[in-house]
Design a protein around this motif. Structure first.
Motif, PDB file in Angstrom:
ATOM      1  N   PHE A  20       0.820  -1.218   0.000  1.00 31.94           N
ATOM      2  CA  PHE A  20       0.000   0.000   0.000  1.00 31.94           C
ATOM      3  C   PHE A  20       0.854   1.270   0.000  1.00 31.94           C
ATOM      4  CE2 PHE A  20      -4.476  -0.893  -0.170  1.00 31.94           C
ATOM      5  CZ  PHE A  20      -4.473  -2.274  -0.083  1.00 31.94           C
ATOM      6  N   ASN A  21       2.066   1.171   0.553  1.00 36.99           N
ATOM      7  CA  ASN A  21       2.977   2.316   0.439  1.00 36.99           C
ATOM      8  C   ASN A  21       3.269   2.625  -1.024  1.00 36.99           C
ATOM      9  OD1 ASN A  21       3.173   2.595   3.190  1.00 36.99           O
ATOM     10  ND2 ASN A  21       5.047   1.396   3.363  1.00 36.99           N
ATOM     11  N   TYR A  22       3.600   1.581  -1.770  1.00 37.30           N
ATOM     12  CA  TYR A  22       3.896   1.782  -3.188  1.00 37.30           C
ATOM     13  C   TYR A  22       2.658   2.257  -3.942  1.00 37.30           C
ATOM     14  CZ  TYR A  22       8.678   0.044  -3.357  1.00 37.30           C
ATOM     15  OH  TYR A  22      10.031  -0.083  -3.215  1.00 37.30           O
ATOM     16  N   LEU A  23       1.516   1.656  -3.615  1.00 38.89           N
ATOM     17  CA  LEU A  23       0.289   2.034  -4.315  1.00 38.89           C
ATOM     18  C   LEU A  23       0.025   3.537  -4.130  1.00 38.89           C
ATOM     19  CD1 LEU A  23      -2.045   0.721  -5.946  1.00 38.89           C
ATOM     20  CD2 LEU A  23      -3.312   0.543  -3.787  1.00 38.89           C
ATOM     21  N   ALA A  24       0.233   3.997  -2.901  1.00 44.22           N
ATOM     22  CA  ALA A  24       0.025   5.413  -2.607  1.00 44.22           C
ATOM     23  C   ALA A  24       1.063   6.265  -3.338  1.00 44.22           C
ATOM     24  CB  ALA A  24       0.132   5.641  -1.101  1.00 44.22           C
ATOM     25  N   ALA A  25       2.318   5.830  -3.271  1.00 44.78           N
ATOM     26  CA  ALA A  25       3.399   6.623  -3.865  1.00 44.78           C
ATOM     27  C   ALA A  25       3.197   6.756  -5.373  1.00 44.78           C
ATOM     28  CB  ALA A  25       4.741   5.961  -3.559  1.00 44.78           C
ATOM     29  N   ILE A  26       2.852   5.647  -6.017  1.00 46.12           N
ATOM     30  CA  ILE A  26       2.691   5.710  -7.474  1.00 46.12           C
ATOM     31  C   ILE A  26       1.492   6.596  -7.826  1.00 46.12           C
ATOM     32  CG2 ILE A  26       2.423   4.346  -9.585  1.00 46.12           C
ATOM     33  CD1 ILE A  26       3.707   1.995  -7.969  1.00 46.12           C
ATOM     34  N   HIS A  27       0.468   6.560  -6.996  1.00 43.28           N
ATOM     35  CA  HIS A  27      -0.641   7.486  -7.206  1.00 43.28           C
ATOM     36  C   HIS A  27      -0.187   8.941  -7.118  1.00 43.28           C
ATOM     37  CE1 HIS A  27      -3.703   4.294  -7.088  1.00 43.28           C
ATOM     38  NE2 HIS A  27      -4.484   5.204  -7.622  1.00 43.28           N
TER      39      HIS A  27
ATOM     40  N   THR B 101       3.714  10.045  -0.554  1.00 45.60           N
ATOM     41  CA  THR B 101       2.887   9.283   0.390  1.00 45.60           C
ATOM     42  C   THR B 101       3.375   7.836   0.449  1.00 45.60           C
ATOM     43  OG1 THR B 101       1.093  10.696  -0.350  1.00 45.60           O
ATOM     44  CG2 THR B 101       0.495   8.849   1.067  1.00 45.60           C
ATOM     45  N   GLY B 102       3.327   7.281   1.635  1.00 49.61           N
ATOM     46  CA  GLY B 102       3.821   5.910   1.811  1.00 49.61           C
ATOM     47  C   GLY B 102       5.258   5.894   2.275  1.00 49.61           C
ATOM     48  N   PHE B 103       5.970   6.999   2.041  1.00 48.92           N
ATOM     49  CA  PHE B 103       7.387   7.046   2.410  1.00 48.92           C
ATOM     50  C   PHE B 103       7.734   8.341   3.139  1.00 48.92           C
ATOM     51  CE2 PHE B 103       6.895   4.182  -1.155  1.00 48.92           C
ATOM     52  CZ  PHE B 103       7.591   3.065  -0.726  1.00 48.92           C
ATOM     53  N   THR B 104       6.741   8.939   3.794  1.00 51.30           N
ATOM     54  CA  THR B 104       6.959  10.263   4.382  1.00 51.30           C
ATOM     55  C   THR B 104       7.888  10.238   5.594  1.00 51.30           C
ATOM     56  OG1 THR B 104       4.927   9.969   5.612  1.00 51.30           O
ATOM     57  CG2 THR B 104       4.779  11.231   3.585  1.00 51.30           C
ATOM     58  N   ASP B 105       8.211   9.049   6.104  1.00 53.22           N
ATOM     59  CA  ASP B 105       9.176   9.001   7.201  1.00 53.22           C
ATOM     60  C   ASP B 105      10.602   9.079   6.681  1.00 53.22           C
ATOM     61  OD1 ASP B 105       8.529   6.499   5.995  1.00 53.22           O
ATOM     62  OD2 ASP B 105       9.770   5.506   7.497  1.00 53.22           O
ATOM     63  N   MET B 106      10.769   9.007   5.378  1.00 55.32           N
ATOM     64  CA  MET B 106      12.125   9.063   4.823  1.00 55.32           C
ATOM     65  C   MET B 106      12.536  10.523   4.608  1.00 55.32           C
ATOM     66  SD  MET B 106      12.105   5.739   2.300  1.00 55.32           S
ATOM     67  CE  MET B 106      13.897   5.573   2.243  1.00 55.32           C
TER      68      MET B 106
ATOM     69  N   THR C 292      15.214  12.112  -0.474  1.00 58.72           N
ATOM     70  CA  THR C 292      15.021  10.733  -0.924  1.00 58.72           C
ATOM     71  C   THR C 292      13.605  10.546  -1.457  1.00 58.72           C
ATOM     72  OG1 THR C 292      16.708   9.837   0.548  1.00 58.72           O
ATOM     73  CG2 THR C 292      14.992   8.322  -0.160  1.00 58.72           C
ATOM     74  N   GLN C 293      12.629  11.140  -0.790  1.00 54.92           N
ATOM     75  CA  GLN C 293      11.251  11.052  -1.278  1.00 54.92           C
ATOM     76  C   GLN C 293      11.124  11.656  -2.675  1.00 54.92           C
ATOM     77  OE1 GLN C 293       8.038  12.171   1.510  1.00 54.92           O
ATOM     78  NE2 GLN C 293       9.584  12.191   3.108  1.00 54.92           N
ATOM     79  N   ILE C 294      11.767  12.801  -2.845  1.00 53.71           N
ATOM     80  CA  ILE C 294      11.670  13.475  -4.154  1.00 53.71           C
ATOM     81  C   ILE C 294      12.380  12.651  -5.228  1.00 53.71           C
ATOM     82  CG2 ILE C 294      12.091  15.630  -5.401  1.00 53.71           C
ATOM     83  CD1 ILE C 294      12.088  17.076  -2.679  1.00 53.71           C
ATOM     84  N   LEU C 295      13.527  12.084  -4.858  1.00 50.50           N
ATOM     85  CA  LEU C 295      14.254  11.237  -5.802  1.00 50.50           C
ATOM     86  C   LEU C 295      13.418  10.014  -6.187  1.00 50.50           C
ATOM     87  CD1 LEU C 295      17.289  10.816  -7.021  1.00 50.50           C
ATOM     88  CD2 LEU C 295      17.383   9.005  -5.319  1.00 50.50           C
ATOM     89  N   MET C 296      12.762   9.420  -5.211  1.00 54.07           N
ATOM     90  CA  MET C 296      11.926   8.248  -5.502  1.00 54.07           C
ATOM     91  C   MET C 296      10.774   8.634  -6.432  1.00 54.07           C
ATOM     92  SD  MET C 296      11.770   6.484  -1.710  1.00 54.07           S
ATOM     93  CE  MET C 296      10.743   5.091  -2.168  1.00 54.07           C
ATOM     94  N   PHE C 297      10.198   9.790  -6.165  1.00 50.30           N
ATOM     95  CA  PHE C 297       9.142  10.312  -7.039  1.00 50.30           C
ATOM     96  C   PHE C 297       9.640  10.355  -8.484  1.00 50.30           C
ATOM     97  CE2 PHE C 297       6.781  13.443  -9.316  1.00 50.30           C
ATOM     98  CZ  PHE C 297       5.502  13.500  -8.768  1.00 50.30           C
ATOM     99  N   ASP C 298      10.800  10.971  -8.662  1.00 51.23           N
ATOM    100  CA  ASP C 298      11.327  11.148 -10.018  1.00 51.23           C
ATOM    101  C   ASP C 298      11.660   9.806 -10.668  1.00 51.23           C
ATOM    102  OD1 ASP C 298      11.015  13.805  -9.618  1.00 51.23           O
ATOM    103  OD2 ASP C 298      13.132  14.244  -9.270  1.00 51.23           O
ATOM    104  N   ALA C 299      12.198   8.904  -9.852  1.00 54.77           N
ATOM    105  CA  ALA C 299      12.557   7.591 -10.394  1.00 54.77           C
ATOM    106  C   ALA C 299      11.300   6.868 -10.865  1.00 54.77           C
ATOM    107  CB  ALA C 299      13.292   6.778  -9.337  1.00 54.77           C
TER     108      ALA C 299
END
Lengths: 756, 756
Positions: free
Chosen positions: B77-84, B423-428, B432-439
Motif C-alpha cells: 500500500f505504500n507503493y500504491l500510494a506513492a505511485i498514485h 505518500t507511503g514514504f513520508t518518514d524518509m 530521498t522522497q523526491i528522488l523516488m518520485f522522479d525515479a
C-alpha cells in the motif's frame, strides 16, 4: 636597509621561525664487518634515477637519502627517520650504513670503486668526468646538505617593513645573499662544533697528507673542494651567475652544478632558475655526517643552523663582500685543521657569538630547545665534547674504523628492531605505516595531509592518489562502502545475487521480534544489534532456544541498537578473505587467544612466554596483541575447569577467549594457499556484486575440502570496507602477505609497467 | 492430501501469512468537472510501453498503476500510494482520476474513445482487435487486479508435511488449483461485500440493458467477459492449457491473454511459462474499484482476500471440478445482479463462511486487523454498508456521476496537498522522497533496501544503481567523500590547486594554539572545532581580538573537539553551489530566520503569519522550517532593541537568528541565474580538484558583480558530500531546481538517449 630594526618589528616577529627545510644525506653501504659492500643498490628500491627519497650519489655504494620539503623540523626528522627505515630494510640483513663522512678502507685500486649504475647515460658520463677531475677516492666522502628557506610569510613581513627595494624577488634575493655571505664568513663556528671527520681510513689519501687528527678533513682543503682557481662572487646574483658561467667557459668546471661551495644558492632545480626567479632557498653543504646520530644529523644541530641563519641575517657584515667571504674560507680552514681536542684559536669570538645568538633569541621570543646553548657552551669549554673530539677520543680506545663499525651495528639493530613500524610515524595506524614504507620504497611521494586521520597524498609524477587508513581510496565508490557498512543491505544484495547469507530478518520493534519466535526457535540462530561491532548484545543459540531465552536475547540486543537482526547461525570456521581488484590476495584464519601446554608450565607462565613475541604489543601498535589474563579470560578458564596456575598437558591447547579477534590476543594464521580456488571465486564474485574493489569478506566454511558449490558449503557473514591489512602481513603463523604493496600497485599500475 | 491437517501443523503455522503481493489498478483520467479528459498520457511520465509503474491500458485515457511485488501488505500500500502521487502530479493541475469502475459519460460515437497511443505497433493492433470483438465502451470499465503468491516458505513447509506428491512444482500447482477452484466457486461472497459498480453512466450501454441498480455490473454477465463459448477447465494445469489453446485455435480468443477469467493462473510473464514452471501465483481480477478508497482498494479488503485464500485452501471442494467452478459463475451472477440495498439470497451461507473464517484465523493464530470481521458482519446484516450499497445510497441524493466527481476532487486535493512528499514514504528524508518520485516517474524500479538508512536500489532494465540519502552514489569515489568530510584535508588540497581558502592552522594542543596568538590577533579570524557542524564552539572575531578573548574562544572550541581550526575570516555573502558531474545546477542564498514589518503587526504575529506557509514544518519533513521564538531568538531581538511584541516599521527586516541555516527557520533563495559563470567555474573546478562528482560547495563572495579572478574575490569555506537537495527544489523564493531529476539522469544517462 636596517635589517636589525626590521627583525624586531612586531609585524615580523610572529613569523621569524617560519621556514621550510629539506635534507640530503649520503652514506656508504658496508657489510656487517664495516667493509665496503660489494653489492648493487638494493633491487627492492625503485631504481628510477629520479627516486624522490633514495638515490645513489657518485658511487653505486653511496646511498643518498633525500627528505621532502617540510615546514617544521619535527616533520623533517620524521621523514629522515622513515626513509632511513626504508633504506635499511631494503638493503637486507647483511648491510648497514657507514656513519662517518670519511669512507672505510678503500680498495687499493681506485678503479675498483664502483661508479653508480644509473639508467641515464648522461648521469654516468658526468660521474666519469668527476672521477677524472677529482679521483674516485674523494668522491667517497659523504655529508649532509641542509636546504633552508625562510618562510614566505617572514620575507613578506620583512618586505612590508621597508620601501627601499620595490621588487619582492629582488628583496628576497638580497636577504639570502646577506645570510649566505655571513654564513661563508662565520662557518668556522659550525666546523668547530659539528666538524666530524678527524681521520681517514686506509687508501683514502694516496700518500699520507695529514699526520695528525683534525676537526674536519672534509671541510678543510683536503676535502672535496674545487680547485683554488674557482672563485665566485656573492656580491649580487648577477655577479654570482656570470662568475659561474665564466668558470664553465674557462673549463674550470664541467657544469655549473660542479661548483662545490659550502653554500649553494638555489632558485629551483637548475642554476638558470636563479636568473629567472632569484634565490628561493639556500643549500648548506658543509655538514659532516654526525656519527652519534642515527640519521647523520641531530635535531639540535638543525635548530642551531636555523637560529644561526637568523643571527647571520641580523649580524653586520664586512663592506667588501668578496673579501668577507674569502676571509671566511681562511678562518674555516684554520678551525677545520685544528686538533680535535685542542681549544680553537677563535674561542673568544665564538663565545661572543654564542652570547649574541642567545640574546637575539631572547629579544625575538624565539622558542628553541632549552639545552642548545648549554651544549654549545659545553663544547666551547671542552673540545672533547665536540663531535670531532668525541669521535677522536672514542677511537683512541680501539680505532676510528672499529668505533664506526660498532655505531653502524647499533643503528642497524635499532632500525631492524620493529620491522612493521615506520619510525617518525609510529603514532599512525600500522597498515598506514606499512603502506607509507612501501610507497617510499617505490619512489612515490608521500605527504601526510592529516596525521590523526591517517590521510595521505601519494604522488608519482603527475599522478596523485589520496588514501585514508591505508585502503580507503579512489578505487572504491562511495556507495559500495556504504553498502558494506550496512549489514542488512549487504545481505540483501548478496542474496539477490545468489550467494548464501544467513537467513534472517531485521526488526525495529521489540514486539514484532518477539512475535517471530516461531520462525527461528527450532534452528541454530543468532540475535545481534544491527550496528555494534564489539560483540556487545550478541546471543548465539546453536540449538534453538526456548521462548524465555529468546526474549532475554532480544531485550539485550535492543539495548544496544534500535535495529536488531535475528539470523540463522552458520556452523563452520570463519575465514577472512582479502579481495583487491577482483583477486584474493590473502586468507586468514583467526584463532581465539590461546596457549599450548608443555606439561611443565602454568597457564600464566605460558601466557607470559607467548607474550614475549616482539610482534605482540598493545593498542594496535604491533601486529599482534598481548594476551590478557583478566576477568573474561579467567571466567573462560573456569568454564573449562582451569585456573591461571593450572598446568596444561603437553600439546594441550587452552583457549582464553571465546572470540577470535586479533585485538584480544587471538592468533592470525595465513591459510591463503590452503583454500581452494572455488571459495576464492565466491569471495571475489561477492565483493564484485557489492560493487567493491577493496574488501575483507568473511566466509563461514563448514569444511574447506568440500567444494564451494555443494549445498550450504559456505555462508557470507559480512564484508568490511576498511579491512585490517597488517594482520596479513605479520601473521602469527604462515606466509606474510604484503597487501600494502598490492594496494600501491593497484593505485599506480604504471609502476609495474615501468619495471617491465 | 489432507490440507486441513497440513495447515494446522506446527511446522507450517509460522509461515501461514507469508505471501507476496502485487496490484494493478486502472482508472480513467477526467477533467475537474468529471468529464473524460481529452489529453494524451502525461509527457512527464516516461512513455515506455514497459513502464514498470504507470502504463496505459486499452485507452489513452486509462491510466494503469502497477505496484512492485512486496512481501507485506504495508509495503504494497505504500507503493500504491506513492505511485498514485506520481501519477496525479504528473497529470498536472487540470486532471484527476475517476474513482469508479464504470466510466463517466462516454462519447456518443464509440470511435471517439481514443485507443492508447503506444509505441509498439503490435500493442496497438491488439487493442484494435479487442475493440472489434467487444466494442470500445466495455473496454472503458476499470478494475483492480490483485496478484497473490503464497510465501515460498509456506509452500515448502506444506510440501514437507506430506509424501504423496514428490515433485515440488507439481505440489505447488495443486495448491493453487485448489484455491482457484474454490475462489471461483465462492467468489460471490466477495462480490456481495466489495462489488461496487451498481449503475452505468450515459452512453455505456447502447440500449438500456439494466433498469435497476445492481451490486456489480462489472462482475455480472453485463460486464467485460468472454463469450459463453469460452470454457476452460481448472481440473489440472494440462487441461487448463490445452483448453486455452483450443479456444485460440477455434478463434474464440485472439490470444491466450484474452481469456478474462476472474482468476488468471500465472507462471511468469507468458502463458507458456505455466507449462514450464507450473503455477507461481494467481491474479484475482474480479475486484471493482473501491470508490471510498483513494487508491481503488482498501487495506482491509486486501487482508480479506489473503485470509479468504487461506480459508479456500482449507475448505473442502466439490468432487467435479468443472461443475464446481461453473456453479460459482452461476452464484456470482445472481449476487452481482441483486439490488445493492437488498439482502443477498445466500445470507446464511455467507454467515457460515464468515464464522468459519474467523474460527480458522483463531486456530491458526493469524494476526489480522481487529475490525475485519466486525465490518464483514455489519455489511452482511445491513446491505447499505456494502460498497455498492453505500455508493447507491449516496447517489440517490444527487447522481452517481456527481458523487464520483466530488470523491475524485477530494482525492485530487489530498494528493496535491504536500507536493514535496511521497505518500507511503513520508518518514524518509525529503530529498530521498523526491528522488523516488522522479525515479518512479521515469520508469525506474525503486526498491527500498533499508528504510531507516535511506538506502535505495534503482534499476532500469539490467542497469542497477544503489543510492543512499538521495545523492550518495557509485559516481563518487570513497576517498573524495572522505576528503570533503575532513576540513583540513579539503583546504590543503584546494590550496594546492590554487583556490583561495581561508588561511589558518589546525591545532591539537591548546598550548600551541595559544602561542600562535600573534599570527591571528590583528586580522579578522574565526576559531572553530574541527568536526562539529552545528555551530557549537565557534567564535568569530571580525576585527581581530585581544589575548583574553582569544584564549576564551580557544578554550571553548577545545571543549567541542580535540582538534581546533583557527582561520582567517572572510567577508562577504555565503552561497551554496550545487555541483553535479562538473556542472553547477543550483546556487542558493540562505538568509537567517526573519520577518518583514508592515507597521501594524507585532514580530510574534508576523512570525505566526510567515509560518503559515505550507512549505514550513518541523524536523525536515517540509522544505522549510517553522521560525521559532525561543530563547535564542528573543536574545537576538533584545540585542537589536526589540521584543516579540514590538511592531516593526513597514518593510523593515527583523532578523531572529545569527546563523542562516534553513533548519533554524532561515529562508532559502535561489540565485542560480544571478551568479556569473566565472564563479560557477570556480565551484566546478574546486569540486573536480577534490575528485568529487556530487558536492555542495560553499563560497564566500564579497561582491558577486566583481569578477572571480579579482584578488580575494571569493574564498571557499567547505564542500559537502551529502548536500541537501530539497532546499533547492522548494526554495522560499526563486526558481525551483529539480536536482533529484539531474541525479537520476546522471545515474541513468540512457534515459536521455532513449528520449532523443
Amino acid at each position: 636597509m636596517d635589517i636589525k630594526k626590521m627583525l624586531v618589528n612586531d609585524r615580523v616577529k610572529p613569523y621569524l621561525l617560519k621556514a621550510r627545510y629539506g635534507i640530503e644525506k649520503e652514506s656508504k653501504r658496508v657489510d656487517l664487518s664495516g667493509n665496503l659492500a660489494k653489492t648493487d643498490h638494493p633491487k627492492s628500491i625503485s631504481m628510477r634515477d629520479d627516486h624522490p627519497y633514495i638515490q645513489r650519489d657518485f658511487s653505486e655504494l653511496q646511498m643518498e637519502i633525500i627528505t621532502p620539503v617540510t615546514e617544521t623540523l619535527e616533520e623533517q626528522f620524521n621523514y629522515l627517520a622513515a626513509i632511513h627505515d626504508v633504506a635499511y630494510r631494503s638493503m637486507g640483513n647483511n648491510e648497514m650504513l657507514w656513519p662517518l663522512s670519511m669512507p672505510p678502507q678503500l680498495p687499493e685500486k681506485e678503479e675498483n670503486i664502483m661508479i653508480a649504475k644509473l639508467k641515464s647515460v648522461e648521469n654516468v658520463l658526468y660521474r666519469q668526468t668527476l672521477s677524472n677531475s677529482y679521483g674516485r677516492r674523494k668522491q667517497m666522502i659523504c655529508g649532509v646538505h641542509f636546504n633552508f628557506e625562510f618562510g614566505d610569510e617572514l620575507i613578506q613581513a620583512l618586505f612590508n617593513t621597508q620601501s627601499e627595494i620595490k621588487d619582492y624577488r629582488h628583496f628576497k634575493t638580497e636577504i639570502y645573499l646577506k645570510a649566505t655571505r655571513n654564513y661563508l664568513h662565520y662557518r668556522w663556528l659550525f666546523t668547530y662544533f659539528y666538524g666530524a671527520s678527524p681521520s681517514s681510513e686506509k687508501n683514502f689519501f694516496e700518500e699520507d697528507s695529514l699526520n695528525e687528527a683534525v676537526r674536519s678533513i672534509r671541510n678543510s682543503k683536503y676535502g672535496y673542494t674545487n680547485s683554488d682557481d674557482v672563485q665566485v662572487s656573492y656580491s649580487s646574483i648577477q655577479n654570482y651567475l656570470s662568475d659561474l658561467s665564466s668558470m664553465v667557459k674557462r673549463g674550470l668546471l664541467s657544469e655549473e652544478k660542479e661548483f662545490y661551495s659550502p653554500v649553494r644558492l638555489r632558485g629551483g632545480h637548475h642554476v638558470s632558475d636563479l636568473a629567472d626567479h632569484g634565490i628561493r632557498y639556500i643549500e648548506l653543504r658543509n655538514i659532516d655526517l654526525n656519527p652519534f646520530e642515527p640519521y647523520g644529523i641531530g635535531y639540535e644541530q638543525a635548530e642551531f643552523l636555523h637560529l644561526f641563519l637568523i643571527y647571520l641575517l641580523w649580524k653586520d657584515e664586512g663592506e667588501n663582500c668578496d673579501e668577507w667571504v674569502k676571509m671566511g674560507d681562511f678562518y674555516n680552514d684554520i678551525v677545520a685543521l685544528e686538533h680535535p681536542l685542542e681549544h680553537t684559536q677563535f674561542e673568544i669570538e665564538a663565545k661572543n657569538m654564542i652570547d649574541e645568538m642567545e640574546h637575539l633569541a631572547a629579544i625575538l621570543n624565539l622558542t628553541i630547545s632549552d639545552t642548545l646553548f648549554v651544549h654549545l657552551r659545553e663544547m666551547l669549554m671542552d673540545p672533547s665534547k665536540t663531535l670531532a673530539g668525541r669521535l677522536y677520543k672514542e677511537s683512541e680506545k680501539s680505532s676510528q674504523g672499529q668505533v664506526a663499525t660498532s655505531i653502524a651495528k647499533e643503528n642497524y639493530k635499532k632500525l631492524w628492531d620493529k620491522p612493521y613500524q615506520l619510525t617518525g610515524f609510529t603514532d599512525m595506524e600500522l597498515s598506514t605505516q606499512i603502506l607509507m614504507f612501501d610507497a617510499i620504497q617505490q619512489g612515490i611521494q608521500v605527504e601526510v595531509l592529516d596525521r590523526q586521520d591517517q590521510f595521505l597524498k601519494l604522488q608519482l609524477k603527475d599522478h596523485v592518489e589520496y588514501v585514508k587508513n591505508g585502503n580507503m581510496t579512489s578505487k572504491d565508490s562511495y556507495v559500495s562502502t556504504l553498502i558494506m557498512e550496512n549489514k542488512t543491505v549487504t545481505k540483501k544484495i548478496l542474496q539477490q545475487h545468489g550467494f548464501r547469507v544467513p537467513k534472517g530478518k531485521e526488526f525495529n520493534d521489540i514486539e514484532k521480534a518477539l512475535r517471530s519466535y516461531d520462525i527461528f526457535s527450532t534452528k541454530p540462530f543468532v540475535v545481534k544489534p544491527k550496528t555494534t561491532n564489539y560483540g556487545l548484545g550478541i546471543s548465539i543459540f546453536k540449538e534453538g532456544a526456548n521462548y524465555e531465552d529468546y526474549q532475554k536475547a532480544i531485550t539485550l540486543a535492543f539495548k544496544e541498537d534500535s535495529s536488531v537482526l535475528i539470523e540463522e547461525f552458520l556452523n563452520g570456521t570463519e575465514y577472512r578473505f582479502f579481495v583487491l581488484n577482483d583477486k584474493v590476495y590473502a586468507i586468514l584464519l583467526r584463532v581465539p587467544a590461546n596457549v599450548k601446554g608443555d606439561g611443565k608450565h602454568t597457564i600464566e607462565e605460558l601466557v607470559i612466554e607467548k607474550n614475549r613475541d616482539p610482534l605482540r604489543g598493545r593498542d594496535h601498535r604491533t601486529p599482534l596483541e598481548i594476551i590478557q589474563l583478566g576477568e573474561l579470560e579467567n571466567l573462560m578458564l573456569k568454564g573449562q575447569g582451569y585456573r591461571a596456575d593450572s598446568i596444561p598437558k603437553v600439546d594441550e591447547i587452552i583457549y582464553l577467549r571465546e572470540n577470535s579477534n586479533v585485538s584480544t590476543g587471538g592468533d592470525s594464521i595465513d591459510v591463503t594457499d590452503e583454500i581452494s580456488d572455488d571459495y576464492k571465486k565466491i569471495a571475489v564474485d561477492a565483493v564484485s556484486a557489492l560493487g567493491a574493489k577493496i574488501s575483507g569478506i568473511d566466509l563461514i566454511i563448514e569444511n574447506k575440502d568440500v567444494p564451494a558449490a555443494n549445498n550450504n558449503a559456505y555462508g557470507i557473514i559480512e564484508a568490511n570496507f576498511n579491512p585490517s591489512m597488517y594482520m596479513h602481513t605479520y601473521p602469527y603463523k604462515g606466509k606474510s602477505r604484503r597487501l600494502t604493496m598490492h594496494i600501491i600497485h593497484y593505485l599506480f599500475p604504471e609502476l609495474l609497467q615501468s619495471q617491465e
